[in-house]
Design a protein around this motif. Structure first.
Motif, PDB file in Angstrom:
ATOM      1  N   ALA A 141     -67.163 -30.867 -58.123  1.00 35.94           N
ATOM      2  CA  ALA A 141     -65.905 -30.966 -57.373  1.00 35.94           C
ATOM      3  C   ALA A 141     -64.744 -31.357 -58.284  1.00 35.94           C
ATOM      4  CB  ALA A 141     -66.053 -31.971 -56.230  1.00 35.94           C
ATOM      5  N   ARG A 142     -64.984 -32.297 -59.172  1.00 35.01           N
ATOM      6  CA  ARG A 142     -63.918 -32.713 -60.097  1.00 35.01           C
ATOM      7  C   ARG A 142     -63.554 -31.583 -61.055  1.00 35.01           C
ATOM      8  NH1 ARG A 142     -66.210 -38.837 -61.094  1.00 35.01           N
ATOM      9  NH2 ARG A 142     -64.883 -39.880 -59.573  1.00 35.01           N
ATOM     10  N   GLN A 143     -64.551 -30.815 -61.463  1.00 34.98           N
ATOM     11  CA  GLN A 143     -64.263 -29.677 -62.331  1.00 34.98           C
ATOM     12  C   GLN A 143     -63.486 -28.606 -61.572  1.00 34.98           C
ATOM     13  OE1 GLN A 143     -64.602 -29.560 -65.477  1.00 34.98           O
ATOM     14  NE2 GLN A 143     -64.267 -27.401 -65.955  1.00 34.98           N
ATOM     15  N   LEU A 144     -63.813 -28.401 -60.300  1.00 30.62           N
ATOM     16  CA  LEU A 144     -63.065 -27.439 -59.478  1.00 30.62           C
ATOM     17  C   LEU A 144     -61.617 -27.885 -59.315  1.00 30.62           C
ATOM     18  CD1 LEU A 144     -65.699 -26.672 -56.675  1.00 30.62           C
ATOM     19  CD2 LEU A 144     -65.042 -25.174 -58.582  1.00 30.62           C
ATOM     20  N   GLU A 145     -61.410 -29.198 -59.202  1.00 31.71           N
ATOM     21  CA  GLU A 145     -60.050 -29.728 -59.114  1.00 31.71           C
ATOM     22  C   GLU A 145     -59.295 -29.437 -60.406  1.00 31.71           C
ATOM     23  OE1 GLU A 145     -57.806 -33.784 -57.671  1.00 31.71           O
ATOM     24  OE2 GLU A 145     -59.757 -34.001 -58.629  1.00 31.71           O
ATOM     25  N   ALA A 146     -59.945 -29.661 -61.553  1.00 33.76           N
ATOM     26  CA  ALA A 146     -59.313 -29.369 -62.844  1.00 33.76           C
ATOM     27  C   ALA A 146     -59.040 -27.876 -62.995  1.00 33.76           C
ATOM     28  CB  ALA A 146     -60.211 -29.862 -63.985  1.00 33.76           C
ATOM     29  N   LEU A 147     -59.905 -27.057 -62.431  1.00 30.68           N
ATOM     30  CA  LEU A 147     -59.740 -25.602 -62.484  1.00 30.68           C
ATOM     31  C   LEU A 147     -58.522 -25.143 -61.683  1.00 30.68           C
ATOM     32  CD1 LEU A 147     -60.979 -22.818 -63.324  1.00 30.68           C
ATOM     33  CD2 LEU A 147     -62.390 -22.961 -61.262  1.00 30.68           C
ATOM     34  N   GLY A 148     -58.162 -25.905 -60.652  1.00 35.63           N
ATOM     35  CA  GLY A 148     -56.992 -25.553 -59.849  1.00 35.63           C
ATOM     36  C   GLY A 148     -57.314 -24.965 -58.494  1.00 35.63           C
ATOM     37  N   VAL A 149     -58.551 -25.185 -58.022  1.00 32.70           N
ATOM     38  CA  VAL A 149     -58.952 -24.686 -56.704  1.00 32.70           C
ATOM     39  C   VAL A 149     -58.137 -25.391 -55.615  1.00 32.70           C
ATOM     40  CG1 VAL A 149     -60.865 -24.794 -55.052  1.00 32.70           C
ATOM     41  CG2 VAL A 149     -61.265 -23.973 -57.385  1.00 32.70           C
ATOM     42  N   ASP A 150     -57.683 -24.640 -54.622  1.00 36.57           N
ATOM     43  CA  ASP A 150     -56.850 -25.222 -53.557  1.00 36.57           C
ATOM     44  C   ASP A 150     -57.665 -25.926 -52.483  1.00 36.57           C
ATOM     45  OD1 ASP A 150     -54.098 -24.097 -54.259  1.00 36.57           O
ATOM     46  OD2 ASP A 150     -55.313 -22.279 -54.199  1.00 36.57           O
TER      47      ASP A 150
ATOM     48  N   VAL B  17     -61.966 -36.616 -55.283  1.00 35.50           N
ATOM     49  CA  VAL B  17     -60.900 -35.716 -55.715  1.00 35.50           C
ATOM     50  C   VAL B  17     -59.591 -36.074 -55.017  1.00 35.50           C
ATOM     51  CG1 VAL B  17     -62.542 -33.860 -56.149  1.00 35.50           C
ATOM     52  CG2 VAL B  17     -61.329 -33.931 -53.978  1.00 35.50           C
ATOM     53  N   THR B  18     -58.493 -35.653 -55.620  1.00 40.41           N
ATOM     54  CA  THR B  18     -57.180 -36.108 -55.150  1.00 40.41           C
ATOM     55  C   THR B  18     -56.411 -35.046 -54.374  1.00 40.41           C
ATOM     56  OG1 THR B  18     -57.048 -37.590 -57.040  1.00 40.41           O
ATOM     57  CG2 THR B  18     -54.990 -37.119 -55.876  1.00 40.41           C
ATOM     58  N   TRP B  19     -56.083 -33.924 -55.046  1.00 38.64           N
ATOM     59  CA  TRP B  19     -55.131 -33.024 -54.386  1.00 38.64           C
ATOM     60  C   TRP B  19     -55.737 -31.840 -53.643  1.00 38.64           C
ATOM     61  CZ3 TRP B  19     -54.838 -27.955 -55.621  1.00 38.64           C
ATOM     62  CH2 TRP B  19     -55.309 -27.550 -56.866  1.00 38.64           C
TER      63      TRP B  19
ATOM     64  N   ARG C 282     -66.481 -33.332 -75.797  1.00 41.50           N
ATOM     65  CA  ARG C 282     -67.009 -32.032 -75.357  1.00 41.50           C
ATOM     66  C   ARG C 282     -67.459 -32.109 -73.903  1.00 41.50           C
ATOM     67  NH1 ARG C 282     -64.944 -28.083 -76.505  1.00 41.50           N
ATOM     68  NH2 ARG C 282     -65.995 -26.250 -75.733  1.00 41.50           N
ATOM     69  N   LEU C 283     -68.075 -33.215 -73.529  1.00 44.17           N
ATOM     70  CA  LEU C 283     -68.496 -33.405 -72.140  1.00 44.17           C
ATOM     71  C   LEU C 283     -67.280 -33.472 -71.213  1.00 44.17           C
ATOM     72  CD1 LEU C 283     -71.357 -35.980 -72.717  1.00 44.17           C
ATOM     73  CD2 LEU C 283     -71.639 -33.775 -71.572  1.00 44.17           C
ATOM     74  N   GLN C 284     -66.240 -34.175 -71.639  1.00 43.72           N
ATOM     75  CA  GLN C 284     -65.030 -34.305 -70.812  1.00 43.72           C
ATOM     76  C   GLN C 284     -64.359 -32.952 -70.600  1.00 43.72           C
ATOM     77  OE1 GLN C 284     -62.918 -37.310 -73.042  1.00 43.72           O
ATOM     78  NE2 GLN C 284     -63.593 -38.960 -71.675  1.00 43.72           N
ATOM     79  N   VAL C 285     -64.348 -32.114 -71.649  1.00 42.06           N
ATOM     80  CA  VAL C 285     -63.780 -30.771 -71.524  1.00 42.06           C
ATOM     81  C   VAL C 285     -64.485 -29.992 -70.413  1.00 42.06           C
ATOM     82  CG1 VAL C 285     -63.614 -28.527 -72.701  1.00 42.06           C
ATOM     83  CG2 VAL C 285     -62.912 -30.617 -73.876  1.00 42.06           C
ATOM     84  N   MET C 286     -65.786 -30.233 -70.274  1.00 39.86           N
ATOM     85  CA  MET C 286     -66.570 -29.530 -69.253  1.00 39.86           C
ATOM     86  C   MET C 286     -66.641 -30.305 -67.942  1.00 39.86           C
ATOM     87  SD  MET C 286     -69.612 -27.890 -71.578  1.00 39.86           S
ATOM     88  CE  MET C 286     -69.958 -29.381 -72.487  1.00 39.86           C
ATOM     89  N   GLY C 287     -65.835 -31.352 -67.838  1.00 38.73           N
ATOM     90  CA  GLY C 287     -65.741 -32.067 -66.567  1.00 38.73           C
ATOM     91  C   GLY C 287     -66.804 -33.113 -66.345  1.00 38.73           C
ATOM     92  N   VAL C 288     -67.537 -33.515 -67.384  1.00 35.34           N
ATOM     93  CA  VAL C 288     -68.618 -34.497 -67.226  1.00 35.34           C
ATOM     94  C   VAL C 288     -68.171 -35.838 -67.803  1.00 35.34           C
ATOM     95  CG1 VAL C 288     -71.022 -35.059 -67.744  1.00 35.34           C
ATOM     96  CG2 VAL C 288     -70.345 -32.677 -67.401  1.00 35.34           C
ATOM     97  N   GLU C 289     -68.094 -36.841 -66.939  1.00 35.77           N
ATOM     98  CA  GLU C 289     -67.760 -38.194 -67.375  1.00 35.77           C
ATOM     99  C   GLU C 289     -69.031 -39.043 -67.308  1.00 35.77           C
ATOM    100  OE1 GLU C 289     -64.964 -39.465 -68.458  1.00 35.77           O
ATOM    101  OE2 GLU C 289     -63.520 -37.871 -68.037  1.00 35.77           O
ATOM    102  N   LEU C 290     -69.376 -39.690 -68.404  1.00 37.09           N
ATOM    103  CA  LEU C 290     -70.591 -40.494 -68.447  1.00 37.09           C
ATOM    104  C   LEU C 290     -70.257 -41.959 -68.688  1.00 37.09           C
ATOM    105  CD1 LEU C 290     -73.000 -38.291 -70.621  1.00 37.09           C
ATOM    106  CD2 LEU C 290     -72.818 -38.370 -68.130  1.00 37.09           C
ATOM    107  N   ALA C 291     -71.005 -42.835 -68.012  1.00 32.31           N
ATOM    108  CA  ALA C 291     -70.887 -44.265 -68.285  1.00 32.31           C
ATOM    109  C   ALA C 291     -71.386 -44.521 -69.701  1.00 32.31           C
ATOM    110  CB  ALA C 291     -71.727 -45.046 -67.275  1.00 32.31           C
ATOM    111  N   PRO C 292     -70.903 -45.610 -70.362  1.00 31.83           N
ATOM    112  CA  PRO C 292     -71.270 -45.875 -71.759  1.00 31.83           C
ATOM    113  C   PRO C 292     -72.779 -45.885 -72.017  1.00 31.83           C
ATOM    114  CG  PRO C 292     -69.475 -47.313 -71.103  1.00 31.83           C
ATOM    115  CD  PRO C 292     -69.909 -46.589 -69.864  1.00 31.83           C
ATOM    116  N   GLU C 293     -73.544 -46.525 -71.097  1.00 38.99           N
ATOM    117  CA  GLU C 293     -74.984 -46.593 -71.327  1.00 38.99           C
ATOM    118  C   GLU C 293     -75.645 -45.227 -71.191  1.00 38.99           C
ATOM    119  OE1 GLU C 293     -74.069 -47.784 -67.054  1.00 38.99           O
ATOM    120  OE2 GLU C 293     -73.307 -48.241 -69.055  1.00 38.99           O
ATOM    121  N   LYS C 294     -75.121 -44.397 -70.283  1.00 38.18           N
ATOM    122  CA  LYS C 294     -75.661 -43.041 -70.141  1.00 38.18           C
ATOM    123  C   LYS C 294     -75.276 -42.190 -71.353  1.00 38.18           C
ATOM    124  CE  LYS C 294     -77.340 -39.288 -68.303  1.00 38.18           C
ATOM    125  NZ  LYS C 294     -76.720 -38.571 -67.200  1.00 38.18           N
TER     126      LYS C 294
END
Length: 498
Positions: free
Chosen positions: A32-41, A65-67, A339-351
């Motif tokens: 869902a967050r990646q779809l938001e970054a993609l610009g899905v309405d 997601v926000t918008w 590289r993970l952030q570019v693909m929309g993946v946010e990981l906690a430090p331990e992960k």
């Protein structure tokens, strides 16, 4: 000024109905967050009444997601609508998507009803949904096979009842592009009050015409398209988001704009493919690995002289960048995290620490790590809580000798070992596994996919195993294809209904 085309993504609802492609809530939030970054309405987040998991996913996606508008699917049933409204309570922008079948076959055989009663039920559902939200979409299921004059009556009635969007699905993928376009045109010309609502397309690909039908609908007045990443969906799938976005971008004469950031298309495609364990066919338009490959001598000569001779799309326009950072054993945590952030993946430090350790081990086996490798590593911990885990595997095989495999597995903390011979190393390993897991299992499908190219590549294995009348889907990934095969088989077993 160009017209605006709204992109309604149903990857997390219709797309997730593909057998074996179910995501957990954490994975759905990533998408869902990646779809938001993609610009899905609009993101159709699920069918809340269908299961507690779907309900919870709609709730959590609404928070994450926000918008984009968050949409929840229902039938034309008050209880469905109540549950959808509850699931959407945290959404900043919310939509209820309700509807009913309108073709004569649906009316007669599915509902044992008549045309007038169906209109009454449609109107009642829309009015009830408007009690909870201002944005109500109505779907006329099997509109593709619904007679146009009656369909116009239904559309007019639901718009008067308060529908803001009316979805015209080609549910069975039966329509020809001209036929579907004429249907949209007929509604635009014959529905009183059509200017108060947006017509939406929702096309299936049973006959390979989903994208053509969708574009035909847009050219005749539809201003919302319902699509999925990689065209995934039930049966032959849905209209591909990436195809519609790039058709509109390439054909300036259409004079329609979307909000899609096309450079996010390729990483989004890879993410969905990885999380859903569903390979993208190599010749898939826009995102297949051969989409920008030229093997013919004539083509290669033309591209070298002028890229536009055979390429109408710059690969960078869809996020394929030849100059992207290459990850190797010398790359640090920061490069991997980026590289993970570019693909929309946010990981906690331990992960991230765990993924980085796995990355270093893989980088010792491969010269270069690509995006699919990174996504595979990020999702590898999905097996951590499995009841059955592979401890070790040793295989002996060769030309003129019968393959022998020995392996050890851990089942809920208890260790078991077995050995077997077989017709090849994979067969031997699975036979050894079956000695430990003594059940009547049948391997129904076995697919091997290389992530990129090269003998040191990670192999991805997809399996279907039948047990006790049910088919289970499993996935494994490893630089050793035999190990990947055993991991995929064990993944299936872990999903058995015990």
């Amino acid at each position: 000024m160009s017209d605006r085309l709204f992109i309604f993504d149903t990857t997390l609802r219709d797309g997730e109905q593909v057998p074996g492609c179910q995501l957990n809530t954490v994975e759905k939030i990533q998408v869902a967050r990646q779809l938001e970054a993609l610009g899905v309405d609009i993101i159709e987040a699920g069918f809340p009444i269908s299961s507690p998991g779907d309900f919870n996913s709609v709730v959590e996606i609404s928070k994450a997601v926000t918008w984009p508008t968050i949409c929840a699917l229902t039938r034309a049933v008050e209880k469905d609508i109540d549950v959808a409204a509850e699931a959407l309570k945290y959404a900043k922008r919310k939509r209820i998507h309700t509807g009913i079948g309108t073709s004569d076959s649906h009316i007669r055989y599915k509902f044992n009803s008549n045309r007038e009663e169906i209109i009454e039920r449609a109107v009642a559902a829309v009015k009830y949904a408007r009690r909870f939200v201002d944005d109500v979409e109505f779907y006329a299921e099997d509109a593709g096979r619904t007679e146009n004059e009656y369909l116009a009556r239904v559309v007019e009635a639901v718009i008067k009842a308060g529908a803001t969007v009316v979805n015209i699905p080609d549910t069975t993928g039966y329509c020809l592009p001209g036929e579907y376009g004429e249907k949209i045109k007929y509604l635009m010309e014959h529905v009183d009050g059509i200017d108060r609502a947006i017509l939406s397309t929702h096309c299936h690909n049973d006959l390979g015409m989903a994208t053509a039908n969708t574009i035909s609908g847009v050219l005749n007045g539809a201003r919302q398209v319902e699509v999925t990443i990689n065209g995934i969906g039930e049966r032959a799938g849905n209209t591909s988001l990436e195809e519609i976005a790039m058709i509109v971008k390439c054909h300036k004469d259409i004079d329609i704009e979307t909000n899609i950031n096309t450079q996010k298309i390729y990483p989004t495609s890879r993410m969905v493919s990885s999380l859903m364990n569903m390979p993208v066919q190599p010749n898939k338009a826009i995102v297949g690995r051969n989409a920008f490959a030229h093997s013919s001598g004539i083509h290669q000569d033309g591209v070298l002289k002028n890229v536009q001779t055979y390429e109408i799309i710059d690969p960078k326009d869809v996020g394929i960048d030849d100059n992207a950072i290459v990850l190797t054993a010398r790359s640090g945590r920061a490069a991997l995290k980026h590289r993970l952030q570019v693909m929309g993946v946010e990981l906690a430090p331990e992960k991230l620490d765990k993924v980085y350790d796995a990355f270093l081990k893989l980088a010792d086996k491969k010269k270069e790590i690509n995006d699919d490798d990174v996504l595979m590593l990020a999702g590898a911990d999905r097996s951590e809580n499995h009841r059955i885990k592979l401890e070790y595997l040793q295989v002996t095989s060769g030309v003129g000798v019968r393959s022998v495999a020995s392996l050890g597995v851990n089942i809920s903390g208890e260790k078991f070992e077995a050995a077997a011979t077989g017709n090849g190393p994979v067969d031997a390993a699975i036979r050894a596994l079956k000695k430990i897991i003594d059940r009547q299992m049948v391997l129904k499908e076995f697919t091997i996919q290389a992530i990129s190219k090269g003998s040191d590549d990670v192999g991805k294995v997809h399996m279907q195993v039948e047990y006790d009348g049910h088919v289970y889907y499993g996935f494994g990934a490893n630089t050793d294809i035999v190990a990947a095969s055993v991991e995929a088989y064990i993944d299936c077993i872990n999903k058995f209904k015990h």
